[in-house]
Design a protein around this motif. Structure first.
Motif, mmCIF file in Angstrom:
data_model
loop_
_atom_site.group_PDB
_atom_site.id
_atom_site.type_symbol
_atom_site.label_atom_id
_atom_site.label_comp_id
_atom_site.label_asym_id
_atom_site.label_seq_id
_atom_site.Cartn_x
_atom_site.Cartn_y
_atom_site.Cartn_z
ATOM 1 N N TYR A 90 0.826 -1.201 0.000
ATOM 2 C CA TYR A 90 0.000 0.000 0.000
ATOM 3 C C TYR A 90 0.867 1.261 0.000
ATOM 4 N N GLU A 91 0.215 2.365 -0.324
ATOM 5 C CA GLU A 91 0.840 3.682 -0.193
ATOM 6 C C GLU A 91 0.271 4.364 1.047
ATOM 7 N N VAL A 92 1.056 5.244 1.622
ATOM 8 C CA VAL A 92 0.598 6.000 2.785
ATOM 9 C C VAL A 92 0.319 7.428 2.346
ATOM 10 N N LYS A 93 -0.911 7.873 2.599
ATOM 11 C CA LYS A 93 -1.312 9.233 2.237
ATOM 12 C C LYS A 93 -1.741 9.979 3.497
ATOM 13 N N VAL A 104 -3.320 9.237 8.784
ATOM 14 C CA VAL A 104 -2.837 8.807 7.481
ATOM 15 C C VAL A 104 -3.755 7.704 6.955
ATOM 16 N N GLU A 105 -3.706 7.502 5.656
ATOM 17 C CA GLU A 105 -4.579 6.533 5.005
ATOM 18 C C GLU A 105 -3.747 5.547 4.200
ATOM 19 N N ARG A 106 -4.162 4.294 4.200
ATOM 20 C CA ARG A 106 -3.499 3.276 3.401
ATOM 21 C C ARG A 106 -4.254 3.069 2.088
ATOM 22 N N LEU A 107 -3.567 3.242 0.983
ATOM 23 C CA LEU A 107 -4.150 2.997 -0.333
ATOM 24 C C LEU A 107 -3.503 1.734 -0.916
ATOM 25 N N ARG A 207 -10.697 -2.299 5.682
ATOM 26 C CA ARG A 207 -9.311 -1.935 5.969
ATOM 27 C C ARG A 207 -8.782 -0.961 4.912
ATOM 28 N N MET A 208 -9.289 -1.109 3.675
ATOM 29 C CA MET A 208 -8.852 -0.207 2.614
ATOM 30 C C MET A 208 -9.357 1.209 2.850
#
Length: 218
Positions: A90-93, A104-107, A207-208
């Motif tokens: 995932y990416e962290v935004k 922060v959000e997990r993409l 979770r997404m």
């Protein structure tokens, strides 16, 4: 962001083979998602004539071993279910900060599904499988059966490794740019479920969407 899913071939294993099989698969995927300079380490499997490569990072090895132990615990608690491990990248935004926290959000952009069908009673099966074969020598029959099963699993495990290489070579457009973060891999997580966990799909979807404070090696 579109998340690409890879489902690897299901493997029939006995309990004592779980660790080696999962280490081989998880480390192979993570090696192909390694960032920057790593110290590749060749690992020869003890149970199979197969060599795979690790990133040479102690924290990655520790995290994988911890998850494998959790997987084995789940297998022992739910012996009649097929069990699955999902390795997600995932990416962290950063999300909008509030007075109380900077969330922060997990993409998620890639997920690898590993399915193992673990034999329930391998020892009992090996020792009692000869009772219906009165003509054939019991010891020889059981040994031949074990050797044939082991050869079939080794072949299937090789197929899984080729699957991984094929997937990473064919599908590249979804891989994000290299993050400016420490660590040998893209941020990732490893989750475990059983085939009858009807809520697992919804759990992964939630979770997404969830927020939290992820670490790179989570």
């Amino acid at each position: 962001m579109n998340c690409v899913d890879f489902r690897l071939k299901e493997l029939d294993v006995e309990h004592f083979e779980i660790r080696e099989v999962l280490r081989c698969i998880l480390h192979t995927v993570l090696f192909h998602r390694a960032l920057g300079l790593v110290r590749p380490k060749d690992i020869d499997l003890e149970l199979f004539d197969i060599t795979y490569v690790q990133c040479g990072d102690v924290e990655v090895e520790k995290k994988i071993d911890e998850k494998i132990e959790h997987f084995i615990e789940r297998v022992e608690k739910h012996p009649n279910k097929k069990n699955e491990i999902c390795l997600s990248f995932y990416e962290v935004k950063n999300k909008q900060a509030t007075w109380f926290s900077n969330k922060v959000e997990r993409l998620y952009w890639e997920q690898w599904y590993i399915n193992l069908n673990v034999a329930q009673h391998p020892k009992a099966h090996s020792s009692k499988s000869h009772h219906s074969k009165a003509v054939v020598d019991p010891g020889e029959s059981a040994s031949e059966e074990r050797n044939a099963r082991r050869a079939a699993l080794e072949l299937s495990l090789r197929e899984v490794l080729f699957q991984i290489i094929k997937f990473v070579n064919e599908k590249k457009d979804h891989v994000p740019s290299v993050p400016n973060l420490e660590g040998v891999s893209f941020p990732y997580e490893i989750t475990i479920s059983s085939s009858s966990d009807s809520a697992f799909g919804m759990e992964m979807f939630k979770r997404m969407l969830q927020t939290g404070h992820p670490s790179i090696l989570s």
